[in-house]
Write an enzyme that holds these catalytic residues in place. Structure first.
Site, PDB file in Angstrom:
ATOM      1  N   LEU A   1     -13.969 -22.722  60.412  1.00  0.00           N
ATOM      2  CA  LEU A   1     -13.226 -21.482  60.609  1.00  0.00           C
ATOM      3  C   LEU A   1     -12.086 -21.668  61.603  1.00  0.00           C
ATOM      4  O   LEU A   1     -11.081 -20.976  61.560  1.00  0.00           O
ATOM      5  CB  LEU A   1     -14.154 -20.369  61.116  1.00  0.00           C
ATOM      6  CG  LEU A   1     -15.247 -19.903  60.151  1.00  0.00           C
ATOM      7  CD1 LEU A   1     -16.207 -18.957  60.866  1.00  0.00           C
ATOM      8  CD2 LEU A   1     -14.635 -19.226  58.939  1.00  0.00           C
TER       9      LEU A   1
ATOM     10  N   GLY B   1     -11.320 -24.537  68.965  1.00  0.00           N
ATOM     11  CA  GLY B   1     -10.804 -24.085  70.249  1.00  0.00           C
ATOM     12  C   GLY B   1     -11.200 -25.025  71.361  1.00  0.00           C
ATOM     13  O   GLY B   1     -11.656 -26.151  71.119  1.00  0.00           O
TER      14      GLY B   1
ATOM     15  N   VAL C   1     -15.710 -24.340  65.128  1.00  0.00           N
ATOM     16  CA  VAL C   1     -16.470 -23.178  64.665  1.00  0.00           C
ATOM     17  C   VAL C   1     -16.600 -23.269  63.145  1.00  0.00           C
ATOM     18  O   VAL C   1     -15.599 -23.438  62.440  1.00  0.00           O
ATOM     19  CB  VAL C   1     -15.776 -21.863  65.048  1.00  0.00           C
ATOM     20  CG1 VAL C   1     -16.634 -20.673  64.635  1.00  0.00           C
ATOM     21  CG2 VAL C   1     -15.484 -21.811  66.541  1.00  0.00           C
TER      22      VAL C   1
ATOM     23  N   LYS D   1     -20.787 -22.164  66.491  1.00  0.00           N
ATOM     24  CA  LYS D   1     -19.832 -22.788  67.400  1.00  0.00           C
ATOM     25  C   LYS D   1     -20.510 -23.967  68.091  1.00  0.00           C
ATOM     26  O   LYS D   1     -21.531 -23.813  68.747  1.00  0.00           O
ATOM     27  CB  LYS D   1     -19.347 -21.749  68.421  1.00  0.00           C
ATOM     28  CG  LYS D   1     -18.174 -22.205  69.254  1.00  0.00           C
ATOM     29  CD  LYS D   1     -17.382 -21.047  69.848  1.00  0.00           C
ATOM     30  CE  LYS D   1     -18.140 -20.259  70.880  1.00  0.00           C
ATOM     31  NZ  LYS D   1     -17.248 -19.350  71.637  1.00  0.00           N
TER      32      LYS D   1
ATOM     33  N   ASP E   1     -11.156 -12.758  80.195  1.00  0.00           N
ATOM     34  CA  ASP E   1     -10.308 -13.483  79.243  1.00  0.00           C
ATOM     35  C   ASP E   1      -9.961 -12.595  78.052  1.00  0.00           C
ATOM     36  O   ASP E   1     -10.093 -13.000  76.900  1.00  0.00           O
ATOM     37  CB  ASP E   1     -11.006 -14.756  78.782  1.00  0.00           C
ATOM     38  CG  ASP E   1     -10.025 -15.805  78.259  1.00  0.00           C
ATOM     39  OD1 ASP E   1      -8.830 -15.730  78.617  1.00  0.00           O
ATOM     40  OD2 ASP E   1     -10.442 -16.693  77.497  1.00  0.00           O
TER      41      ASP E   1
END
Length: 413
Positions: A53, A56, A61, A82, A177
């Site tokens: 997907l 990061g 992920v 993840k 964040d």
């Protein structure tokens, strides 16, 4: 409003795992499953590349399914898995923060942590699958945009409810964040906050703030936090203001492809938010005709307050929720009427002076030219953008890392 949030918040568990060893001794949050590494492999078809997907700072992920083939008796559930990259910018500390916070906190506007894997050196998190991906993907897509005004206001409200819930919990939580890539959307475009790796417990008792290393993402972090390392719930409010501004203008918080004075969205746009005519010129033209000028100005004023340099001048998230709730039903009705009739709710450009003797045929081309110029600038900016974004976990004083990695376009969890 704040009192009701506090009364409705869940009881925070007194025992929080301090490290992975501690978690293995006390594995349990009753609503979180513990998966073996083999089960996560089965769920993702051996981590198939076409199931990815996104990627990061945490790692990769994958989309997956937990069902009878993965664990006998398990109801088939679409998930996002993840996997921690041991060589990435994040480590056990952030992975553990996600397990601790999402293992204890449950709310319709927080992504649900279904389970985790902590086997040998493997660190994985299993989340509910968010079919529509991130707000970032939809808001800044290069071709088209299906985010109408009413959808954006609903997403803003959902995200505000998530933050208000965290701030009003028995033990307040500062998200730290808040940004478009961390707001995920389900199939019905309901918004949920994801990625709690940088979350921190808020000040308690007589404390006014939490002192911590400055972490976060350029363009979203509150100025007082960047300068002092003093973290409060009002730091999240500033981040919310940045995202609200991005949704109003359709521009990124930081965009080096634009003229130098427009690189930082807040610095450039905030002074314009209280000037009605200037505001109408900078609103995202893809939403033209979908809102009333009066409501647009109210939302812009809310963003202006959230972005105050003085933290005490910013509203509480509970107050933000109350205000955004008043915009929902009236604007949906307005938008539907405008879309059905093809009429415009406002004019983004100043109408020609009625006293002018210029022929009518010369007016429309001028307005069309204005539209073309806006579209050209937007396309040019979009084509010049990089998909790279700063790592999720980094020191704000470390500029070289600012464009170090790609972010996932879908479920980051």
């Amino acid at each position: 409003m704040q009192d009701s949030l506090e009364r409705q918040s869940p009881t925070v568990l007194p025992l929080t795992a301090k490290d992975v060893k501690d978690l293995r001794k006390n594995p349990g949050y009753s609503n979180v499953d513990i998966f073996t590494y083999e089960e996560t492999r089965l769920a993702t078809k051996q981590f198939r590349p076409d199931y990815i997907l996104g990627e990061g700072g945490f790692g990769v992920v994958y989309k997956g399914v937990i069902d009878e083939n993965v664990r006998p008796g398990y109801k088939s559930t679409a998930v996002a898995v993840k996997e921690l990259n041991p060589d990435g910018f994040q480590g056990d500390r952030e992975w553990l923060a996600e397990v601790n916070y999402l293992g204890q906190l449950s709310h319709p506007n927080l992504v649900k942590l279904i389970g985790y894997c902590c086997e040998d050196e493997h660190r994985l998190l299993v989340y509910e699958y968010m079919a529509s991906g991130s707000l970032e993907k939809h808001l800044f897509r290069r071709v088209g945009c299906n985010l109408t005004w009413s959808k954006r206001m609903k997403i803003a409200l959902d995200a505000a409810k998530g933050l208000a819930f965290l701030h009003g919990a028995e033990r307040p939580v500062i998200y730290r964040d808040f940004k478009t890539s961390n707001i995920l959307l389900d199939a019905d475009f309901n918004a949920k906050l994801s990625d709690f790796g940088l979350a921190k417990d808020g000040p308690m008792g007589d404390q006014t703030h939490v002192s911590t290393r400055v972490m976060g993402t350029y363009g979203y972090a509150a100025p007082e936090y960047v300068m002092t390392g003093h973290l409060t719930a009002r730091s999240d409010v500033y981040g919310f203001g940045v995202v609200l501004l991005e949704m109003l203008l359709g521009r990124r918080a930081m965009d080096k492809s634009r003229p130098s004075r427009e690189h930082n969205l807040v610095e450039w746009a905030r002074p314009l938010l209280n000037h009605n005519k200037k505001l109408m010129r900078i609103l995202d033209p893809r939403m033209e005709g979908q809102y009333s000028a009066r409501t647009a100005m109210k939302v812009a004023n809310l963003a202006y307050q959230c972005l105050s340099q003085n933290p005490k001048g910013r509203p509480l998230m509970s107050q933000v929720v109350e205000l955004l709730e008043t915009f929902q039903t009236t604007e949906v009705t307005h938008e539907e009427a405008m879309l059905n009739t093809g009429a415009g709710g406002i004019t983004l450009y100043e109408a020609p002076n009625k006293s002018s003797h210029s022929p009518m045929k010369n007016r429309n081309p001028a307005r069309s030219e204005s539209h073309r110029q806006v579209e050209t600038r937007r396309r040019s900016a979009a084509n010049g953008r990089s998909k790279s974004e700063p790592p999720k976990d980094f020191d704000l004083y470390d500029p070289p890392r600012i464009e170090a990695e790609d972010k996932p376009e879908s479920n980051r969890g």
